[in-house]
Design an enzyme around this catalytic site. Structure first.
Site, PDB file in Angstrom:
ATOM      1  N   SER A 187       0.860  -1.189   0.000  1.00  0.00           N
ATOM      2  CA  SER A 187       0.000   0.000   0.000  1.00  0.00           C
ATOM      3  C   SER A 187       0.894   1.236   0.000  1.00  0.00           C
ATOM      4  CB  SER A 187      -0.866   0.006   1.264  1.00  0.00           C
ATOM      5  OG  SER A 187      -1.509   1.261   1.408  1.00  0.00           O
TER       6      SER A 187
ATOM      7  N   TYR B  48      -1.186  -1.364  10.544  1.00  0.00           N
ATOM      8  CA  TYR B  48      -1.345  -1.605   9.106  1.00  0.00           C
ATOM      9  C   TYR B  48      -0.189  -1.045   8.272  1.00  0.00           C
ATOM     10  CZ  TYR B  48      -3.459  -1.637   4.457  1.00  0.00           C
ATOM     11  OH  TYR B  48      -3.693  -1.837   3.114  1.00  0.00           O
TER      12      TYR B  48
HETATM   13  N1  LIG Z   1      -8.851  -1.058  -0.783  1.00  0.00           N
HETATM   14  C1  LIG Z   1      -7.864  -0.196  -0.563  1.00  0.00           C
HETATM   15  O1  LIG Z   1      -8.074   1.043  -0.474  1.00  0.00           O
HETATM   16  C2  LIG Z   1      -6.445  -0.708  -0.460  1.00  0.00           C
HETATM   17  C3  LIG Z   1      -5.411   0.249  -0.557  1.00  0.00           C
HETATM   18  C4  LIG Z   1      -4.091  -0.194  -0.481  1.00  0.00           C
HETATM   19  C5  LIG Z   1      -3.811  -1.544  -0.306  1.00  0.00           C
HETATM   20  N2  LIG Z   1      -4.847  -2.447  -0.196  1.00  0.00           N
HETATM   21  C6  LIG Z   1      -4.486  -3.854  -0.014  1.00  0.00           C
HETATM   22  O2  LIG Z   1      -5.050  -4.606  -1.082  1.00  0.00           O
HETATM   23  C7  LIG Z   1      -5.264  -5.955  -0.654  1.00  0.00           C
HETATM   24  C8  LIG Z   1      -6.666  -6.380  -1.024  1.00  0.00           C
HETATM   25  O3  LIG Z   1      -7.565  -5.569  -0.315  1.00  0.00           O
HETATM   26  P1  LIG Z   1      -9.045  -5.283  -0.808  1.00  0.00           P
HETATM   27  O4  LIG Z   1      -9.255  -3.838  -0.602  1.00  0.00           O
HETATM   28  O5  LIG Z   1      -9.286  -5.895  -2.120  1.00  0.00           O
HETATM   29  O6  LIG Z   1      -9.840  -6.086   0.336  1.00  0.00           O
HETATM   30  P2  LIG Z   1     -11.305  -6.736   0.358  1.00  0.00           P
HETATM   31  O7  LIG Z   1     -12.182  -6.138  -0.697  1.00  0.00           O
HETATM   32  O8  LIG Z   1     -11.739  -6.632   1.781  1.00  0.00           O
HETATM   33  O9  LIG Z   1     -11.055  -8.279  -0.013  1.00  0.00           O
HETATM   34  C9  LIG Z   1     -10.328  -9.088   0.868  1.00  0.00           C
HETATM   35  C10 LIG Z   1     -10.180 -10.489   0.274  1.00  0.00           C
HETATM   36  O10 LIG Z   1      -9.268 -11.215   1.099  1.00  0.00           O
HETATM   37  C11 LIG Z   1      -9.902 -12.393   1.619  1.00  0.00           C
HETATM   38  N3  LIG Z   1      -9.376 -12.605   2.968  1.00  0.00           N
HETATM   39  C12 LIG Z   1      -9.495 -11.771   4.036  1.00  0.00           C
HETATM   40  N4  LIG Z   1      -8.925 -12.322   5.114  1.00  0.00           N
HETATM   41  C13 LIG Z   1      -8.425 -13.524   4.725  1.00  0.00           C
HETATM   42  C14 LIG Z   1      -7.746 -14.584   5.403  1.00  0.00           C
HETATM   43  N5  LIG Z   1      -7.487 -14.524   6.725  1.00  0.00           N
HETATM   44  N6  LIG Z   1      -7.396 -15.687   4.699  1.00  0.00           N
HETATM   45  C15 LIG Z   1      -7.684 -15.771   3.369  1.00  0.00           C
HETATM   46  N7  LIG Z   1      -8.327 -14.820   2.680  1.00  0.00           N
HETATM   47  C16 LIG Z   1      -8.702 -13.709   3.362  1.00  0.00           C
HETATM   48  C17 LIG Z   1     -11.400 -12.075   1.555  1.00  0.00           C
HETATM   49  O11 LIG Z   1     -12.235 -13.240   1.464  1.00  0.00           O
HETATM   50  P3  LIG Z   1     -12.767 -14.040   2.801  1.00  0.00           P
HETATM   51  O12 LIG Z   1     -13.289 -12.994   3.746  1.00  0.00           O
HETATM   52  O13 LIG Z   1     -13.809 -14.981   2.287  1.00  0.00           O
HETATM   53  O14 LIG Z   1     -11.572 -14.751   3.334  1.00  0.00           O
HETATM   54  C18 LIG Z   1     -11.461 -11.287   0.253  1.00  0.00           C
HETATM   55  O15 LIG Z   1     -11.436 -12.175  -0.844  1.00  0.00           O
HETATM   56  C19 LIG Z   1      -4.983  -5.978   0.848  1.00  0.00           C
HETATM   57  O16 LIG Z   1      -3.693  -6.499   1.062  1.00  0.00           O
HETATM   58  C20 LIG Z   1      -5.044  -4.503   1.244  1.00  0.00           C
HETATM   59  O17 LIG Z   1      -4.267  -4.242   2.377  1.00  0.00           O
HETATM   60  C21 LIG Z   1      -6.149  -2.050  -0.277  1.00  0.00           C
END
Ligand SMILES: NC(=O)c1ccc[n+]([C@@H]2O[C@H](COP(=O)([O-])OP(=O)(O)OC[C@H]3O[C@@H](n4cnc5c(N)ncnc54)[C@H](OP(=O)(O)O)[C@@H]3O)[C@@H](O)[C@H]2O)c1
Length: 258
Positions: A138, A151
């Site tokens: 991130s 985080y």
């Molecule tokens: N969205 C943002 O603004 C943003 C910005 C910078 C970086 N990121 C990073 O991008 C990545 C993806 O985030 P996102 O925003 O796409 O999140 P999201 O929409 O909340 O999706 C999270 C995904 O991870 C799975 N997951 C969560 N906990 C898990 C666990 N313990 N074991 C296996 N799978 C798990 C969830 O499915 P289940 O709940 O079914 O397991 C879901 O498929 C993360 O690393 C986040 O830190 C996000």
């Protein structure tokens, strides 16, 4: 046909990355905890053009969940060409307000799982002299952007870990590539799951998950070690990396004390 294993593939960025790969005809292995969401996502990705979709339900916070995914990555009979360590999470509440077990849980998902799966993937890719690993970090990992929260530290680890391996002789000479993806605010389920409000930042700072995924895959193919999608977040990343902390500090926000 290339095979990609994507963690956190049922929502947000992971699903967008899997969708972009499906459109290119890749075979996919999808990892997340919730089987029903994995099955539904697999149906959608087959319809989007994936050559084949396998699901692997696993909780990456657990040693057994990581071991199951690591075993799939180590299997040279059905090699994985691209690992995307995407699953990750954050908390709305601050470090001191959270139980220490919850803070450790965050590190298990954001850090330990990435370490274990990268180790398993490189162990299989380096002898084959081909393959790639994308670790989703991130922009927040570049500085103390999100105060009183573990985080950004977990994402700083991801940036430094990935860069350290990617630039090593051992990896470079093998032809295997590693890239850290540093998105800014992206519309996914992340904030809702964490209970973080989305009224701030303003609309122009939010990225589209499909745009982030397409940019990431393009940057990976160009050989980037660090990928920061969008000009506005490239500028933010430059500031966080190069400006004195005294100038950056006013732009940081506090985790809500609860
Ligand atoms: N969205 C943002 O603004 C943003 C910005 C910078 C970086 N990121 C990073 O991008 C990545 C993806 O985030 P996102 O925003 O796409 O999140 P999201 O929409 O909340 O999706 C999270 C995904 O991870 C799975 N997951 C969560 N906990 C898990 C666990 N313990 N074991 C296996 N799978 C798990 C969830 O499915 P289940 O709940 O079914 O397991 C879901 O498929 C993360 O690393 C986040 O830190 C996000």
């Amino acid at each position: 046909m290339a095979t990609a294993l994507v963690t956190g593939a049922t929502a947000g960025l992971g699903k967008a990355l899997a969708r972009a790969l499906a459109r290119e005809g890749a075979a996919l292995v999808l990892v997340a905890r919730t089987r029903t969401n994995l099955e539904e996502t697999a149906r959608q990705l087959c319809a989007a053009g994936a050559a084949h979709v396998d699901i692997l339900p696993a909780d990456l916070a657990s040693a057994t969940g990581c071991a199951a995914v690591a075993a799939r990555l180590a299997d040279q009979g059905t090699p994985v060409d691209l690992l995307v360590n995407n699953a990750g999470m954050g908390y709305a509440s601050s470090f001191l307000a959270n139980a220490v077990a919850d803070e450790e849980y965050l590190l298990d998902v954001n850090v330990r799982a990435t370490l274990r799966l990268t180790h398993a993937a490189l162990g299989a890719m380096i002898p084959r002299r081909s393959g790639a690993v994308v670790n989703v970090a991130s922009v927040a990992g570049l500085g103390p952007a999100w105060l009183a929260s573990t985080y950004p530290a977990s994402k700083a680890w991801t940036v430094n870990f990935t860069e350290s391996l990617a630039r090593s002789c051992q990896v470079r000479e093998s032809g295997v590539r590693l890239m850290a993806l540093l998105p800014g605010y992206t519309r996914t389920e992340f904030h809702q799951r964490a209970g973080i409000g989305t009224a701030w930042p303003p609309a122009w700072l939010w990225l589209d998950a499909d745009y982030v995924a397409r940019t990431a895959l393009r940057n990976l193919r160009r050989g980037s070690v660090i990928s920061v999608p969008s000009l506005r977040y490239k500028a933010a990343a430059w500031g966080l990396r190069h400006l004195p902390r005294t100038l950056v500090r006013p732009f940081a926000w506090e985790a809500a004390p609860r």
